[in-house]
Design a protein around this motif. Structure first.
Motif, PDB file in Angstrom:
ATOM      1  N   SER A   1      -3.498   1.741  -3.876  1.00 10.59           N
ATOM      2  CA  SER A   1      -2.945   3.065  -4.151  1.00 10.59           C
ATOM      3  C   SER A   1      -4.013   4.114  -3.847  1.00 10.59           C
ATOM      4  O   SER A   1      -5.186   3.900  -4.145  1.00 10.59           O
ATOM      5  N   GLY A   2      -3.575   5.235  -3.312  1.00 12.75           N
ATOM      6  CA  GLY A   2      -4.517   6.304  -2.973  1.00 12.75           C
ATOM      7  C   GLY A   2      -4.896   7.192  -4.149  1.00 12.75           C
ATOM      8  O   GLY A   2      -5.764   8.055  -4.030  1.00 12.75           O
ATOM      9  N   CYS A   3      -4.221   7.020  -5.291  1.00 13.03           N
ATOM     10  CA  CYS A   3      -4.615   7.769  -6.488  1.00 13.03           C
ATOM     11  C   CYS A   3      -3.960   7.114  -7.705  1.00 13.03           C
ATOM     12  O   CYS A   3      -3.181   6.180  -7.589  1.00 13.03           O
ATOM     13  N   MET A   4      -4.281   7.667  -8.882  1.00 14.47           N
ATOM     14  CA  MET A   4      -3.812   7.127 -10.159  1.00 14.47           C
ATOM     15  C   MET A   4      -2.298   7.005 -10.292  1.00 14.47           C
ATOM     16  O   MET A   4      -1.806   6.330 -11.189  1.00 14.47           O
ATOM     17  N   ASN A   5      -1.550   7.699  -9.447  1.00 11.40           N
ATOM     18  CA  ASN A   5      -0.101   7.600  -9.582  1.00 11.40           C
ATOM     19  C   ASN A   5       0.422   6.204  -9.291  1.00 11.40           C
ATOM     20  O   ASN A   5       1.547   5.871  -9.645  1.00 11.40           O
ATOM     21  N   ALA A   6      -0.402   5.416  -8.627  1.00  7.31           N
ATOM     22  CA  ALA A   6      -0.125   3.982  -8.549  1.00  7.31           C
ATOM     23  C   ALA A   6       1.115   3.619  -7.747  1.00  7.31           C
ATOM     24  O   ALA A   6       1.782   2.640  -8.044  1.00  7.31           O
ATOM     25  N   CYS A   7       1.417   4.419  -6.730  1.00  9.19           N
ATOM     26  CA  CYS A   7       2.582   4.097  -5.901  1.00  9.19           C
ATOM     27  C   CYS A   7       2.431   2.725  -5.257  1.00  9.19           C
ATOM     28  O   CYS A   7       3.420   2.069  -4.955  1.00  9.19           O
ATOM     29  N   GLY A   8       1.203   2.305  -4.996  1.00  8.58           N
ATOM     30  CA  GLY A   8       0.983   0.993  -4.391  1.00  8.58           C
ATOM     31  C   GLY A   8       0.828  -0.118  -5.421  1.00  8.58           C
ATOM     32  O   GLY A   8       0.445  -1.230  -5.071  1.00  8.58           O
TER      33      GLY A   8
ATOM     34  N   SER B   1       0.832  -1.201   0.000  1.00 10.99           N
ATOM     35  CA  SER B   1       0.000   0.000   0.000  1.00 10.99           C
ATOM     36  C   SER B   1       0.862   1.243   0.000  1.00 10.99           C
ATOM     37  O   SER B   1       1.923   1.273   0.614  1.00 10.99           O
ATOM     38  N   CYS B   2       0.402   2.280  -0.692  1.00  2.00           N
ATOM     39  CA  CYS B   2       1.076   3.570  -0.618  1.00  2.00           C
ATOM     40  C   CYS B   2       0.625   4.260   0.669  1.00  2.00           C
ATOM     41  O   CYS B   2      -0.301   3.800   1.321  1.00  2.00           O
ATOM     42  N   PRO B   3       1.241   5.383   1.064  1.00  2.00           N
ATOM     43  CA  PRO B   3       0.816   6.049   2.301  1.00  2.00           C
ATOM     44  C   PRO B   3      -0.572   6.679   2.185  1.00  2.00           C
ATOM     45  O   PRO B   3      -1.240   6.901   3.198  1.00  2.00           O
ATOM     46  N   GLY B   4      -0.960   6.997   0.939  1.00  5.43           N
ATOM     47  CA  GLY B   4      -2.311   7.509   0.723  1.00  5.43           C
ATOM     48  C   GLY B   4      -2.604   8.804   1.449  1.00  5.43           C
ATOM     49  O   GLY B   4      -1.702   9.545   1.847  1.00  5.43           O
ATOM     50  N   GLY B   5      -3.895   9.066   1.625  1.00  5.92           N
ATOM     51  CA  GLY B   5      -4.353  10.361   2.114  1.00  5.92           C
ATOM     52  C   GLY B   5      -3.882  10.752   3.499  1.00  5.92           C
ATOM     53  O   GLY B   5      -3.963  11.922   3.868  1.00  5.92           O
TER      54      GLY B   5
ATOM     55  N   LEU C   1      -0.865  10.857   4.377  1.00  3.30           N
ATOM     56  CA  LEU C   1       0.422  11.533   4.264  1.00  3.30           C
ATOM     57  C   LEU C   1       0.614  12.283   2.965  1.00  3.30           C
ATOM     58  O   LEU C   1       1.405  13.218   2.896  1.00  3.30           O
ATOM     59  N   CYS C   2      -0.095  11.874   1.947  1.00  6.20           N
ATOM     60  CA  CYS C   2       0.288  12.315   0.622  1.00  6.20           C
ATOM     61  C   CYS C   2      -0.689  13.343   0.074  1.00  6.20           C
ATOM     62  O   CYS C   2      -1.896  13.134   0.074  1.00  6.20           O
ATOM     63  N   ALA C   3      -0.126  14.457  -0.414  1.00  5.56           N
ATOM     64  CA  ALA C   3      -0.957  15.562  -0.883  1.00  5.56           C
ATOM     65  C   ALA C   3      -1.721  15.220  -2.151  1.00  5.56           C
ATOM     66  O   ALA C   3      -2.710  15.867  -2.480  1.00  5.56           O
ATOM     67  N   LEU C   4      -1.269  14.235  -2.877  1.00  8.73           N
ATOM     68  CA  LEU C   4      -1.902  13.939  -4.162  1.00  8.73           C
ATOM     69  C   LEU C   4      -3.048  12.946  -4.034  1.00  8.73           C
ATOM     70  O   LEU C   4      -3.764  12.689  -4.987  1.00  8.73           O
ATOM     71  N   ALA C   5      -3.211  12.391  -2.851  1.00 13.22           N
ATOM     72  CA  ALA C   5      -4.167  11.291  -2.682  1.00 13.22           C
ATOM     73  C   ALA C   5      -5.601  11.717  -2.950  1.00 13.22           C
ATOM     74  O   ALA C   5      -6.004  12.829  -2.628  1.00 13.22           O
ATOM     75  N   ASN C   6      -6.370  10.801  -3.534  1.00 10.16           N
ATOM     76  CA  ASN C   6      -7.813  10.956  -3.599  1.00 10.16           C
ATOM     77  C   ASN C   6      -8.466  10.366  -2.364  1.00 10.16           C
ATOM     78  O   ASN C   6      -9.600  10.711  -2.030  1.00 10.16           O
TER      79      ASN C   6
HETATM   80  S1  SF4 Z   1      -0.541   6.585  -5.165  1.00 13.51           S
HETATM   81 FE1  SF4 Z   1      -1.230   8.644  -5.023  1.00 13.51          FE
HETATM   82  S2  SF4 Z   1      -1.897   8.773  -2.933  1.00 13.51           S
HETATM   83 FE2  SF4 Z   1      -0.577   7.048  -2.998  1.00 13.51          FE
HETATM   84  S3  SF4 Z   1       1.410   7.867  -2.427  1.00 13.51           S
HETATM   85 FE3  SF4 Z   1       1.258   7.827  -4.649  1.00 13.51          FE
HETATM   86  S4  SF4 Z   1       0.639   9.859  -5.161  1.00 13.51           S
HETATM   87 FE4  SF4 Z   1       0.174   9.580  -2.996  1.00 13.51          FE
END
Ligand code: SF4
Ligand code: HEM
Lengths: 549, 167
Positions: free
Chosen positions: A456-463, A414-418, A420-425
């Motif tokens: 992942s918390g958004c389309m950037n797909a860190c997770g 899992s990414c850190p998501g909302g 911690l992350c400003a880009l999260a949905n």
């Molecule tokens: S996937 Fe989106 S929400 Fe998760 S860490 Fe990456 S940028 Fe942030």
């Protein structure tokens, strides 16, 4: 591990001095935000929702215990006492101060570490199989080639301002893709020709994020001396022709798709023809020098395997852990041990300063002073003698790193998501935690078998949600957090992008939906059939019917 | 007169760069060294070659060095424009001019040219830098030498470090 020569060290020190001066000029107002942005990114510094995030490079996931202890002291002295293992084998700090970052880099440089090119539109850390060098299925050790590529990529003057970030992974296992080369900008598959000479099948154009896709084979067989010339050729084509108007169309995958693999290959081969045989051609001596850094440790020949069999017979919990969290080793009498950083309630991949020190102590005692990071956000002790496994297990258990769930439903990426992350949905950590709590019966979890869940918390797909057997993606619907679920992604034997199931769900619905998906699997599976095979056999429809029915 | 870094020294800029907008309004002046856009050069090559004063050509991102290849022997200078420093296409253009076409004249970086990019620019073949006008060119000069070590070869020495070491 690669051992620095004096010039490698000098380069790092000069980098710290350069960055210190850049930070000074920025804080003095002589560099604009935007100008400093590009410079700090190439030194690993993002500015986050609550604070900066610093991404420290762990080349192909290899750390020695001196480095692990340094990471521990840095997280203690400059951060809140913990750090995070990322899905590209790097280490992230979440709350450093911008003004401290030159000092952090200086501390890192003192142990042959850095944050060079860990973000920004440049060639990023080179990654590979976390069991590289000990995996009995690999055809050769991929790490020397990773190091060869790392040196070429480091401060490569032509490719520091690419259209977009650029990720390279190397794989040496013939029929599986532990390095995820299929979803990298360039994937390098090590192959041998019929004379046993090393060569590379070179893929380009894979990637996750928006518009996920798997790469195409561009170079069918690149002889080893030509590796860097071939990579340079691909990078030059990308640097010249990659889209720079729209950041969502700027990855090499879009260029390969737009031109078509054949046209892309033609352009790359034309560049390559000019470079081939030139000064970039690798020499046997240089490859041998680098290979000599990756020799086997002093394996014991007197490992008492009877002791292991006894312990396995007597301790059920140990037995379970052994079968779940350790892997076969090329050397008889040895196993590779994975420490799962996935305790329920913790951010997947997080580890504290004290835990880092404890891991370093264990690695010194049991694993030749070496620790690895994995793209599943875990850590590995690659070389443990079988007669020491039981002792090691007891200590790992006390530390909370022996949850026997490697590759199972609760070993969530899992990414850190909302949080911690400003880009999260949407938040991702509470979703991971909800699933871990729902599946808290270890027998049941083991019965479910291998199952990759990625969030992942958004389309950037860190997770890496696209390559989870079950992928969960945070989406925003009129300001509310929703989650879209995909099934059938793979990052195990091969890379495949998952298929969307249908309309997304509210956060409180997610664990229930996962429960239904699991129910469909259990109702349909054949003897010993893992989730992904059942899915591939029966398809999406039965899952949809139950979930949306 | 504005200053420019040429071969590591700060000197007077003797070249005048004319944009395509300017060239719609006026002709190329009879006197003085000028830099013209690629399209203008291709359209007016013969007339430009007759000028007594030198003419250079400026490449924009998206233009091909190949389109200039045949003319390079006649040119004392090729400029490469960086409308934004983050657009790195010009690095490949400079390298191409030097290593593919063997251009030995001046290769000049113009536009958003800043201290922190000079080292890389120099390595790919730029030998002249019109540092952005609002920046201190003396300070920018420091940007040419932040590193004494380089792993890869470059246009000045194509050998990677291990070949240089053993030589
Ligand atoms: S996937 Fe989106 S929400 Fe998760 S860490 Fe990456 S940028 Fe942030
Ligand atoms: C904490 C804040 C974080 C921020 C703001 C952040 C930001 C981003 C952004 C903006 C992207 C996509 C844009 C780009 O391609 O550069 C991205 C991609 C990525 N991030 Fe993060 N990230 C964060 C944390 C993480 C963490 C913790 C991990 C590891 C678990 C991670 C791993 C990745 C990976 C692997 C990708 C690339 C996916 C792909 O395209 O292949 N990131 N990140």
């Amino acid at each position: 591990m690669y051992v620095y020569q004096d010039y490698d060290q000098r380069l790092l020190e000069e980098r710290v001095a350069q960055y210190r001066d850049q930070t000074r000029r920025y804080l003095a107002g002589q560099l604009s935000e935007d100008e400093f942005l590009a410079l700090r990114l190439q030194n690993g510094l993002y500015i986050q929702r609550y604070a900066p995030m610093m991404r420290i490079s762990v080349p192909y996931g290899m750390l020695n215990t001196t480095q692990v202890r340094k990471l521990a002291s840095i997280t203690r002295d400059y951060d809140k006492g913990f750090c995070h293992v990322s899905t590209r084998q790097n280490i992230q700090l979440n709350w450093p101060e911008v003004a401290d970052t030159p000092d952090i880099l200086a501390e890192l440089a003192s142990v042959q570490m850095h944050a060079i090119q860990t973000s920004g539109n440049c060639i990023r850390n080179i990654t590979t199989d976390e069991y590289a060098g000990v995996n009995p299925r690999e055809i050769e050790d991929p790490r020397p080639w990773c190091e060869v590529i790392r040196q070429w990529a480091t401060f490569n003057p032509e490719f520091a301002y690419l259209p977009r970030k650029f990720k390279i992974a190397v794989n040496a296992v013939p029929d599986a893709d532990p390095a995820l080369i299929g979803v990298h900008d360039i994937g390098v598959q090590i192959v041998h020709d019929h004379n046993g000479e090393t060569g590379f099948q070179v893929w380009a154009g894979g990637g996750l994020g928006r518009t996920p896709m798997t790469g195409e084979v561009i170079g069918e067989f690149v002889a080893w001396p030509d590796l860097l010339a071939y990579l340079e050729a691909i990078l030059r084509v990308y640097n010249k022709y990659g889209n720079r108007d729209n950041k969502y169309k700027a990855r090499i995958k879009i260029l390969v798709k737009a031109l078509g693999a054949d046209k892309f290959r033609e352009l790359a081969e034309a560049e390559f023809a000019e470079l081939k045989g030139g000064a970039m051609t690798l020499t046997r001596e240089e490859v041998a020098r680098i290979k000599a850094c990756f020799v086997d440790p002093d394996y014991r020949t007197d490992v008492d395997t009877a002791a292991l069999r006894n312990a396995l017979d007597q301790h059920r919990a140990f037995n379970r852990w052994y079968h779940t969290n350790t892997r076969a080793h090329k050397k008889d009498g040895y196993r590779s041990v994975t420490l799962t950083l996935k305790k329920t309630g913790r951010i997947p991949g997080d580890i504290t300063d004290e835990q880092l020190e404890a891991v370093a102590d264990l690695a010194d005692r049991y694993a030749f002073s070496e620790v690895r990071t994995t793209h599943q956000q875990n850590m590995v002790l690659a070389d443990v003698a079988e007669d020491e496994l039981y002792d090691l297990w007891r200590q790992l258990d006390a530390l909370g790193f022996a949850t026997p769930n490697l590759g199972l439903i609760t070993d969530i990426v899992s990414c850190p998501g909302g949080d911690l992350c400003a880009l999260a949905n949407a938040k991702s950590v509470p979703i991971a935690e909800g699933i871990q709590r729902q599946f808290d019966d270890l027998d049941f979890v083991h019965d479910l078998g291998p199952l990759d869940v990625n969030i992942s918390g958004c389309m950037n797909a860190c997770g890496h949600h696209h390559i989870g057997h079950i992928g969960i993606l945070g989406v925003d619907k009129k300001g509310k957090e929703f989650y879209q679920i995909t099934l059938g992604g793979r990052g195990d034997r091969q890379s495949r992008i998952g298929e969307k199931m249908g309309p997304s769900f509210e956060s409180h619905e997610v664990t229930g939906v996962i429960g239904k998906i699991i129910r469909v699997y259990l109702d349909n599976r054949l003897e010993n059939e893992p989730f992904i095979s059942t899915y591939e056999r029966i398809g999406m429809d039965p899952f949809k019917e139950v979930v949306y029915g | 007169m504005a200053k420019v870094i040429v071969n590591g020294e700060i000197v007077e800029n003797t070249w005048r760069r004319l944009t395509s907008e300017e060239l719609e309004q006026q002709d190329v002046p009879a006197e003085g060294a000028v830099i013209v856009p690629l399209a203008y050069w291709l359209a007016h090559r013969d007339a430009l070659l007759e000028r007594a004063a030198p003419v250079g050509v400026c490449l924009e991102p998206g233009e091909e060095p190949a389109d200039l290849a045949a003319d390079l022997p006649a040119l004392p200078l090729v400029a490469v424009n960086f409308p934004a420093f983050k657009d790195g296409r010009g690095y490949s253009y400079a390298r191409e001019l030097r290593t593919r076409y063997g251009f030995e004249g001046e290769v000049r970086a113009v536009g958003d040219v800043l201290q922190d990019q000079l080292f890389y620019m120099h390595r790919v073949g730029f030998n002249a830098f019109e540092v952005r006008a609002d920046r201190d060119i003396e300070e920018a000069l420091n940007g040419l030498r932040p590193f004494s070590v380089t792993y890869q070869g470059d246009v000045h020495d194509e050998r990677p470090i291990y070949r240089r070491q053993s030589a």
